[in-house]
Design an enzyme around this catalytic site. Structure first.
Site, PDB file in Angstrom:
ATOM      1  N   GLU A 139      -4.953  -3.822  -1.823  1.00  0.00           N
ATOM      2  CA  GLU A 139      -6.398  -3.586  -1.806  1.00  0.00           C
ATOM      3  C   GLU A 139      -6.755  -2.320  -1.034  1.00  0.00           C
ATOM      4  O   GLU A 139      -7.890  -1.878  -1.038  1.00  0.00           O
ATOM      5  CB  GLU A 139      -7.145  -4.801  -1.239  1.00  0.00           C
ATOM      6  N   ARG A 140      -5.736  -1.714  -0.375  1.00  0.00           N
ATOM      7  CA  ARG A 140      -6.048  -0.509   0.403  1.00  0.00           C
ATOM      8  C   ARG A 140      -6.062   0.744  -0.453  1.00  0.00           C
ATOM      9  O   ARG A 140      -6.749   1.696  -0.151  1.00  0.00           O
ATOM     10  CB  ARG A 140      -5.033  -0.355   1.532  1.00  0.00           C
TER      11      ARG A 140
ATOM     12  N   CYS B 243       9.508   1.867   3.493  1.00  0.00           N
ATOM     13  CA  CYS B 243      10.450   0.780   3.793  1.00  0.00           C
ATOM     14  C   CYS B 243      11.859   1.320   3.962  1.00  0.00           C
ATOM     15  O   CYS B 243      12.727   0.639   4.493  1.00  0.00           O
ATOM     16  CB  CYS B 243      10.411  -0.282   2.710  1.00  0.00           C
TER      17      CYS B 243
ATOM     18  N   GLU C 184       9.511  -4.299  12.966  1.00  0.00           N
ATOM     19  CA  GLU C 184       9.172  -3.124  12.156  1.00  0.00           C
ATOM     20  C   GLU C 184       7.877  -2.516  12.694  1.00  0.00           C
ATOM     21  O   GLU C 184       6.872  -3.217  12.823  1.00  0.00           O
ATOM     22  CB  GLU C 184       8.986  -3.552  10.697  1.00  0.00           C
TER      23      GLU C 184
ATOM     24  N   PHE D 236       0.819  -1.222   0.000  1.00  0.00           N
ATOM     25  CA  PHE D 236       0.000   0.000   0.000  1.00  0.00           C
ATOM     26  C   PHE D 236       0.848   1.266   0.000  1.00  0.00           C
ATOM     27  O   PHE D 236       0.367   2.328  -0.390  1.00  0.00           O
ATOM     28  CB  PHE D 236      -0.926   0.014   1.237  1.00  0.00           C
TER      29      PHE D 236
ATOM     30  N   LYS E 245      -1.233  -7.235  -9.067  1.00  0.00           N
ATOM     31  CA  LYS E 245      -2.169  -7.371  -7.931  1.00  0.00           C
ATOM     32  C   LYS E 245      -1.731  -6.315  -6.922  1.00  0.00           C
ATOM     33  O   LYS E 245      -0.865  -6.544  -6.085  1.00  0.00           O
ATOM     34  CB  LYS E 245      -2.065  -8.792  -7.347  1.00  0.00           C
TER      35      LYS E 245
ATOM     36  N   SER F  71       5.421  -6.905   3.403  1.00  0.00           N
ATOM     37  CA  SER F  71       6.024  -7.263   4.688  1.00  0.00           C
ATOM     38  C   SER F  71       6.773  -8.596   4.578  1.00  0.00           C
ATOM     39  O   SER F  71       6.497  -9.416   3.688  1.00  0.00           O
ATOM     40  CB  SER F  71       4.938  -7.333   5.757  1.00  0.00           C
TER      41      SER F  71
HETATM   42  P1  NAD Z   1       1.603  -6.513   3.168  1.00  0.00           P
HETATM   43  O1  NAD Z   1       2.625  -7.573   3.255  1.00  0.00           O
HETATM   44  O2  NAD Z   1       0.485  -6.506   4.142  1.00  0.00           O
HETATM   45  O3  NAD Z   1       0.891  -6.553   1.715  1.00  0.00           O
HETATM   46  C1  NAD Z   1       1.656  -6.590   0.528  1.00  0.00           C
HETATM   47  C2  NAD Z   1       0.848  -7.341  -0.532  1.00  0.00           C
HETATM   48  O4  NAD Z   1       0.621  -8.677  -0.084  1.00  0.00           O
HETATM   49  C3  NAD Z   1      -0.521  -6.733  -0.809  1.00  0.00           C
HETATM   50  O5  NAD Z   1      -0.764  -6.754  -2.192  1.00  0.00           O
HETATM   51  C4  NAD Z   1      -1.471  -7.632  -0.046  1.00  0.00           C
HETATM   52  O6  NAD Z   1      -2.739  -7.739  -0.647  1.00  0.00           O
HETATM   53  C5  NAD Z   1      -0.766  -8.977  -0.064  1.00  0.00           C
HETATM   54  N1  NAD Z   1      -1.064  -9.764   1.136  1.00  0.00           N
HETATM   55  C6  NAD Z   1      -1.351  -9.298   2.379  1.00  0.00           C
HETATM   56  N2  NAD Z   1      -1.575 -10.310   3.222  1.00  0.00           N
HETATM   57  C7  NAD Z   1      -1.424 -11.452   2.520  1.00  0.00           C
HETATM   58  C8  NAD Z   1      -1.522 -12.840   2.857  1.00  0.00           C
HETATM   59  N3  NAD Z   1      -1.821 -13.251   4.081  1.00  0.00           N
HETATM   60  N4  NAD Z   1      -1.278 -13.739   1.877  1.00  0.00           N
HETATM   61  C9  NAD Z   1      -0.969 -13.348   0.638  1.00  0.00           C
HETATM   62  N5  NAD Z   1      -0.875 -12.045   0.267  1.00  0.00           N
HETATM   63  C10 NAD Z   1      -1.093 -11.101   1.198  1.00  0.00           C
HETATM   64  O7  NAD Z   1       2.394  -5.116   3.173  1.00  0.00           O
HETATM   65  P2  NAD Z   1       1.782  -3.660   3.230  1.00  0.00           P
HETATM   66  O8  NAD Z   1       1.247  -3.410   4.593  1.00  0.00           O
HETATM   67  O9  NAD Z   1       0.894  -3.409   2.067  1.00  0.00           O
HETATM   68  O10 NAD Z   1       3.100  -2.782   2.990  1.00  0.00           O
HETATM   69  C11 NAD Z   1       3.985  -2.442   4.005  1.00  0.00           C
HETATM   70  C12 NAD Z   1       5.162  -3.385   4.074  1.00  0.00           C
HETATM   71  O11 NAD Z   1       5.851  -3.405   2.830  1.00  0.00           O
HETATM   72  C13 NAD Z   1       6.200  -2.986   5.106  1.00  0.00           C
HETATM   73  O12 NAD Z   1       6.663  -4.136   5.752  1.00  0.00           O
HETATM   74  C14 NAD Z   1       7.291  -2.356   4.273  1.00  0.00           C
HETATM   75  O13 NAD Z   1       8.573  -2.365   4.863  1.00  0.00           O
HETATM   76  C15 NAD Z   1       7.252  -3.210   3.062  1.00  0.00           C
HETATM   77  N6  NAD Z   1       7.859  -2.562   1.904  1.00  0.00           N
HETATM   78  C16 NAD Z   1       9.057  -3.041   1.479  1.00  0.00           C
HETATM   79  C17 NAD Z   1       9.686  -2.443   0.400  1.00  0.00           C
HETATM   80  C18 NAD Z   1      10.997  -2.966  -0.103  1.00  0.00           C
HETATM   81  O14 NAD Z   1      11.375  -2.642  -1.227  1.00  0.00           O
HETATM   82  N7  NAD Z   1      11.723  -3.759   0.667  1.00  0.00           N
HETATM   83  C19 NAD Z   1       9.080  -1.350  -0.233  1.00  0.00           C
HETATM   84  C20 NAD Z   1       7.844  -0.896   0.235  1.00  0.00           C
HETATM   85  C21 NAD Z   1       7.242  -1.521   1.307  1.00  0.00           C
END
Ligand code: NAD
Length: 498
Positions: free
Chosen positions: A176-177, A281, A383, A149, A173, A226
């Site tokens: 969804e937020r 991140c 985090e 998101f 994909k 994450s």
């Molecule tokens: P998230 O892991 O909750 O979601 C990321 C994606 O995974 C979304 O598209 C979501 O729909 C999907 N997802 C969520 N739960 C899932 C599940 N149980 N099974 C399968 N898919 C699922 O992350 P977020 O809250 O959207 O974003 C924040 C996180 O992303 C933080 O941890 C941040 O550090 C990380 N991030 C990392 C980078 C990088 O390049 N390392 C860059 C940006 C963000």
């Protein structure tokens, strides 16, 4: 209520699963739209459409593919302001920060416009008697991107621009937020001349992600989010025989050496720690002053700056940061602050009680500052992803170097110093993927590659830059001999160059 469906085969289609997610307006706390959450069938339909369109796209010469991206850049720049407003309204970040999100994505599109050069292969004449040998890069077919998101424009573009430039078809994909901007970007790609089916957006949650992992026609997955989900997708995708790269969470340290320019270091910590409400991140979440005297000077200056942070709705151009993405996110960050207090860290600035006048139901939180955080505390290890900065006091340089090196995450790190020797030693030894020297957020530019180490990155190749071309193509090596060079008779020994 506005309904966001999917973008499949070059047009918007309504969701069919009957499941929906809520898209909030974080600055007021209202629900502004509902987004369709795809089931397996819808994902499968998008893959079929992509599979049918991909060979024709791959057969176009790379200049023609680049021209679509050039036209897209033109259209996106024309719509820059409204895209930024849409992004800020769904994510919560301020409009100027949303513009940065879009711009950093467009820079990777600019990089991908160099595809005729980037995809060039290698050629060796006379590799053997009458033999020429050459290597070419070919697209993988249908590939997918699953994005978070917090950068709803930048990260989708980091994924789809190089993949599509290489001749793949793409299934995005997004989170969804905040799905509004990714949907609009897909429309703009169509307006730029992309054939239908080459870029599809399938909105959804775990069900859509599992369908991506299972689908045999999807050859690669690029994920950002994450670490727990990154590990899950990496394991599932690899087991299904796909090429996978997953980028995860972070805990980025900033070392402040005794000789650092303290004004510069404080400015850097305030911007990198609290910008975008810490939902980056590459945000700095741990400040590591070296020596007690440095720590005292740093903390003394940080406190008034954190207390005077200007929080506002996303529409306020003067706000330092806006609301968090959801009420759930605020709850999680607040509970980490409660935990830090219980663990014995000193909470010098407490933003838990902050409410925004006129926006009482919005998802706001004030800046928080902890001092005397120790490495065994959960607020250090995990985090938090909010406007919370922890100060961990290090006795000396060695201890400061060891903190990010030993931490389970290894995304970004920075050192602030005037000592070139210390900076060089640090950059060489620290076990982290991206290092800043007097630069707090060292996000590499589009033509370099972005990627963290340890539990911040899973897979062999980084995002954007030359690695993205390697990730989205496979190499084929051809050894060719024309009849005039053929020797008589069969050879039973492995050919060598002796
Ligand atoms: P998230 O892991 O909750 O979601 C990321 C994606 O995974 C979304 O598209 C979501 O729909 C999907 N997802 C969520 N739960 C899932 C599940 N149980 N099974 C399968 N898919 C699922 O992350 P977020 O809250 O959207 O974003 C924040 C996180 O992303 C933080 O941890 C941040 O550090 C990380 N991030 C990392 C980078 C990088 O390049 N390392 C860059 C940006 C963000």
């Amino acid at each position: 209520m506005r309904e966001i469906g999917h973008f499949i085969g070059g047009r918007q289609v309504a969701g069919r699963s009957g499941r929906y997610g809520e898209v909030f307006l974080p600055m007021t706390g209202e629900v502004q739209a509902k987004v369709a959450l795809a089931g397996k069938d819808e994902l499968h339909e998008a893959v079929e459409v992509a599979k049918a369109a991909q060979p024709g796209w791959a057969a176009q010469n790379p200049q023609k593919r680049a021209r679509v991206l050039m036209k897209f850049l033109d259209l996106a720049h024309k719509e820059f302001d409204s895209l930024a407003e849409l992004l800020a309204r769904e994510h919560g970040k301020t409009v100027p920060d949303a513009k940065g999100d879009i711009q950093r994505g467009l820079e990777v599109v600019e990089f991908a416009c160099g595809i005729p050069h980037l995809m060039k292969g290698e050629f060796t004449e006379n590799a053997g008697p009458g033999i020429d040998m050459y290597s070419i890069r070919q697209p993988l077919g249908v590939v997918a991107g699953i994005t978070p998101f917090n950068f709803p424009a930048m990260i989708p573009m980091w994924k789809f621009a190089p993949a599509i430039a290489c001749g793949n078809a793409f299934i995005l994909k997004p989170s969804e937020r905040d799905p509004g901007v990714p949907m609009r970007l897909a429309e703009l790609m169509m307006e730029a001349g992309l054939p239908a089916g080459i870029l599809n957006v399938v909105n959804g949650d775990k069900e859509a992600v599992d369908a991506i992992i299972e689908d045999r026609d999807i050859k690669a997955i690029g994920f950002v989010g994450s670490s727990a989900i990154a590990e899950y997708i990496y394991a599932g995708g690899c087991a299904a025989g796909k090429r996978v790269q997953c980028f995860g969470g972070a805990k980025n340290h900033m070392i402040v050496m005794p000789d650092a320019d303290m004004d510069q270091a404080v400015d850097a910590l305030i911007g990198a720690g609290y910008g975008s409400a810490g939902e980056r991140c590459m945000a700095i979440s741990v400040a590591v002053p070296v020596g007690e005297e440095t720590a005292n000077r740093l903390v003394e200056r940080l406190v008034p700056r954190v207390e005077s942070l200007k929080i506002g709705p996303s529409t306020d151009p003067d706000a330092d940061f806006g609301p968090l993405v959801t009420a759930e996110a605020v709850k999680k960050v607040r509970s980490y602050v409660d935990l830090g207090v219980a663990e014995g860290a000193e909470l010098l600035v407490d933003g838990r009680g902050f409410t925004m006048q006129g926006y009482e139901n919005g998802f706001y939180m004030g800046g928080c500052l902890f001092d005397r955080v120790s490495p065994d505390m959960r607020i250090y290890k995990e985090e938090i992803f909010g406007p919370v900065l922890s100060v961990v006091r290090a006795r000396d340089y060695e201890e400061a170097l060891d903190l990010p090196t030993s931490h389970e995450y290894g995304n970004g790190v920075a050192i602030f110093t005037r000592d070139g020797d210390a900076a060089r030693d640090f950059a060489s030894k620290v076990e982290v993927g991206m290092v800043g020297i007097n630069v707090p957020i060292p996000v590499p530019l589009a033509y370099h590659t972005f990627g963290g180490w340890k539990r911040s990155g899973f897979g062999d190749l980084n995002q954007h830059g030359p690695d993205s071309i390697r990730f989205y193509t496979k190499t084929k090596t051809i050894t060719s001999r024309w009849p005039s060079g053929v020797k008589e008779g069969a050879e039973f020994v492995i050919p060598t160059m002796r």
